[in-house]
Scaffold this motif. Structure first.
Motif, PDB file in Angstrom:
ATOM      1  N   ARG A  90       0.847  -1.192   0.000  1.00 33.51           N
ATOM      2  CA  ARG A  90       0.000   0.000   0.000  1.00 33.51           C
ATOM      3  C   ARG A  90       0.878   1.236   0.000  1.00 33.51           C
ATOM      4  O   ARG A  90       1.734   1.404   0.855  1.00 33.51           O
ATOM      5  CB  ARG A  90      -0.907   0.007   1.227  1.00 33.51           C
ATOM      6  CG  ARG A  90      -1.858   1.176   1.214  1.00 33.51           C
ATOM      7  CD  ARG A  90      -2.883   1.081   2.304  1.00 33.51           C
ATOM      8  NE  ARG A  90      -3.851   2.154   2.113  1.00 33.51           N
ATOM      9  CZ  ARG A  90      -4.660   2.568   3.043  1.00 33.51           C
ATOM     10  NH1 ARG A  90      -4.677   1.981   4.216  1.00 33.51           N
ATOM     11  NH2 ARG A  90      -5.492   3.542   2.808  1.00 33.51           N
ATOM     12  N   LEU A  91       0.665   2.095  -0.993  1.00 35.40           N
ATOM     13  CA  LEU A  91       1.388   3.355  -1.098  1.00 35.40           C
ATOM     14  C   LEU A  91       0.459   4.465  -0.651  1.00 35.40           C
ATOM     15  O   LEU A  91      -0.658   4.590  -1.157  1.00 35.40           O
ATOM     16  CB  LEU A  91       1.838   3.602  -2.538  1.00 35.40           C
ATOM     17  CG  LEU A  91       2.645   2.482  -3.185  1.00 35.40           C
ATOM     18  CD1 LEU A  91       2.849   2.770  -4.669  1.00 35.40           C
ATOM     19  CD2 LEU A  91       3.969   2.316  -2.488  1.00 35.40           C
ATOM     20  N   ILE A  92       0.900   5.257   0.327  1.00 34.07           N
ATOM     21  CA  ILE A  92       0.096   6.363   0.859  1.00 34.07           C
ATOM     22  C   ILE A  92       0.772   7.662   0.443  1.00 34.07           C
ATOM     23  O   ILE A  92       1.982   7.815   0.588  1.00 34.07           O
ATOM     24  CB  ILE A  92      -0.048   6.263   2.384  1.00 34.07           C
ATOM     25  CG1 ILE A  92      -0.747   4.950   2.743  1.00 34.07           C
ATOM     26  CG2 ILE A  92      -0.825   7.462   2.923  1.00 34.07           C
ATOM     27  CD1 ILE A  92      -0.800   4.655   4.217  1.00 34.07           C
ATOM     28  N   TYR A  93      -0.021   8.616  -0.045  1.00 37.52           N
ATOM     29  CA  TYR A  93       0.534   9.855  -0.575  1.00 37.52           C
ATOM     30  C   TYR A  93       0.207  11.051   0.296  1.00 37.52           C
ATOM     31  O   TYR A  93      -0.952  11.363   0.524  1.00 37.52           O
ATOM     32  CB  TYR A  93       0.020  10.091  -2.007  1.00 37.52           C
ATOM     33  CG  TYR A  93       0.531   9.037  -2.950  1.00 37.52           C
ATOM     34  CD1 TYR A  93       1.789   9.145  -3.505  1.00 37.52           C
ATOM     35  CD2 TYR A  93      -0.226   7.912  -3.242  1.00 37.52           C
ATOM     36  CE1 TYR A  93       2.290   8.169  -4.346  1.00 37.52           C
ATOM     37  CE2 TYR A  93       0.267   6.928  -4.087  1.00 37.52           C
ATOM     38  CZ  TYR A  93       1.515   7.065  -4.627  1.00 37.52           C
ATOM     39  OH  TYR A  93       2.017   6.093  -5.456  1.00 37.52           O
ATOM     40  N   ASP A  94       1.257  11.715   0.787  1.00 33.66           N
ATOM     41  CA  ASP A  94       1.126  12.972   1.526  1.00 33.66           C
ATOM     42  C   ASP A  94       1.378  14.167   0.606  1.00 33.66           C
ATOM     43  O   ASP A  94       1.056  15.291   0.935  1.00 33.66           O
ATOM     44  CB  ASP A  94       2.107  13.029   2.700  1.00 33.66           C
ATOM     45  CG  ASP A  94       1.788  11.985   3.761  1.00 33.66           C
ATOM     46  OD1 ASP A  94       0.602  11.671   3.949  1.00 33.66           O
ATOM     47  OD2 ASP A  94       2.736  11.494   4.390  1.00 33.66           O
ATOM     48  N   GLU A 140      -7.714   4.812  -3.575  1.00 34.33           N
ATOM     49  CA  GLU A 140      -8.545   5.573  -2.638  1.00 34.33           C
ATOM     50  C   GLU A 140      -8.251   7.046  -2.892  1.00 34.33           C
ATOM     51  O   GLU A 140      -7.095   7.462  -2.905  1.00 34.33           O
ATOM     52  CB  GLU A 140      -8.202   5.194  -1.207  1.00 34.33           C
ATOM     53  CG  GLU A 140      -9.135   5.789  -0.192  1.00 34.33           C
ATOM     54  CD  GLU A 140      -8.856   5.257   1.201  1.00 34.33           C
ATOM     55  OE1 GLU A 140      -7.698   5.351   1.681  1.00 34.33           O
ATOM     56  OE2 GLU A 140      -9.793   4.715   1.814  1.00 34.33           O
ATOM     57  N   ARG A 161     -13.314   4.433  -3.016  1.00 32.21           N
ATOM     58  CA  ARG A 161     -12.391   3.322  -3.249  1.00 32.21           C
ATOM     59  C   ARG A 161     -12.791   2.694  -4.571  1.00 32.21           C
ATOM     60  O   ARG A 161     -13.973   2.468  -4.818  1.00 32.21           O
ATOM     61  CB  ARG A 161     -12.442   2.301  -2.126  1.00 32.21           C
ATOM     62  CG  ARG A 161     -11.789   2.818  -0.849  1.00 32.21           C
ATOM     63  CD  ARG A 161     -11.796   1.815   0.286  1.00 32.21           C
ATOM     64  NE  ARG A 161     -11.245   0.522  -0.005  1.00 32.21           N
ATOM     65  CZ  ARG A 161      -9.944   0.196   0.020  1.00 32.21           C
ATOM     66  NH1 ARG A 161      -9.048   1.105   0.331  1.00 32.21           N
ATOM     67  NH2 ARG A 161      -9.543  -1.026  -0.255  1.00 32.21           N
ATOM     68  N   SER A 190      -4.332   6.839  -1.515  1.00 37.16           N
ATOM     69  CA  SER A 190      -3.497   5.641  -1.486  1.00 37.16           C
ATOM     70  C   SER A 190      -3.756   4.729  -2.685  1.00 37.16           C
ATOM     71  O   SER A 190      -4.787   4.835  -3.336  1.00 37.16           O
ATOM     72  CB  SER A 190      -3.724   4.849  -0.188  1.00 37.16           C
ATOM     73  OG  SER A 190      -5.025   4.296  -0.178  1.00 37.16           O
ATOM     74  N   GLU A 197      -3.303   0.476  -3.376  1.00 38.44           N
ATOM     75  CA  GLU A 197      -2.931  -0.865  -2.913  1.00 38.44           C
ATOM     76  C   GLU A 197      -2.660  -1.720  -4.140  1.00 38.44           C
ATOM     77  O   GLU A 197      -3.539  -1.914  -4.976  1.00 38.44           O
ATOM     78  CB  GLU A 197      -4.048  -1.486  -2.087  1.00 38.44           C
ATOM     79  CG  GLU A 197      -4.295  -0.801  -0.757  1.00 38.44           C
ATOM     80  CD  GLU A 197      -5.444  -1.409   0.003  1.00 38.44           C
ATOM     81  OE1 GLU A 197      -5.567  -2.651   0.029  1.00 38.44           O
ATOM     82  OE2 GLU A 197      -6.236  -0.635   0.551  1.00 38.44           O
TER      83      GLU A 197
END
Length: 91
Positions: free
Chosen positions: A2-6, A26, A36, A88, A90
């Motif tokens: 899972r890559l989460i982007y800030d 997401e 999603r 994010s 996945e």
């Protein structure tokens, strides 16, 4: 994974991930709700959708640099999202 982007991700990186995988995206919609979506741009998925007859009056759209188009795998329809709304991915 899972890559989460800030921060706003790079369009080329996201396009590459989508072209090689079916992912769970997401993102925040324009109305503020979180969406999603099972998405992809894998060639076989795009080819299947592109081979369907296009509705009368449909046209090719120019996609801005801050927008990514992909296929909603569950609905079998094209969708798009803004890069700055991506939360994010996945894989």
């Amino acid at each position: 994974m899972r890559l989460i982007y800030d921060v706003v991700p790079n369009k080329e990186d996201i396009t590459k991930i989508l072209s090689e995988n079916v992912v769970m995206l997401e993102f925040k919609k324009a109305d503020g709700t979180i969406r999603r979506m099972k998405a992809s741009c894998m060639p076989d998925i795009v080819a299947e959708l592109s081979s369907e007859e296009k509705p009368e009056g449909s046209r090719t759209r120019i996609v801005p640099d801050h927008v990514v188009c992909c296929v909603d795998v569950d609905l079998g329809e094209w969708r798009s999202f803004r890069l700055d709304s991506l939360i994010s991915i996945e894989v």
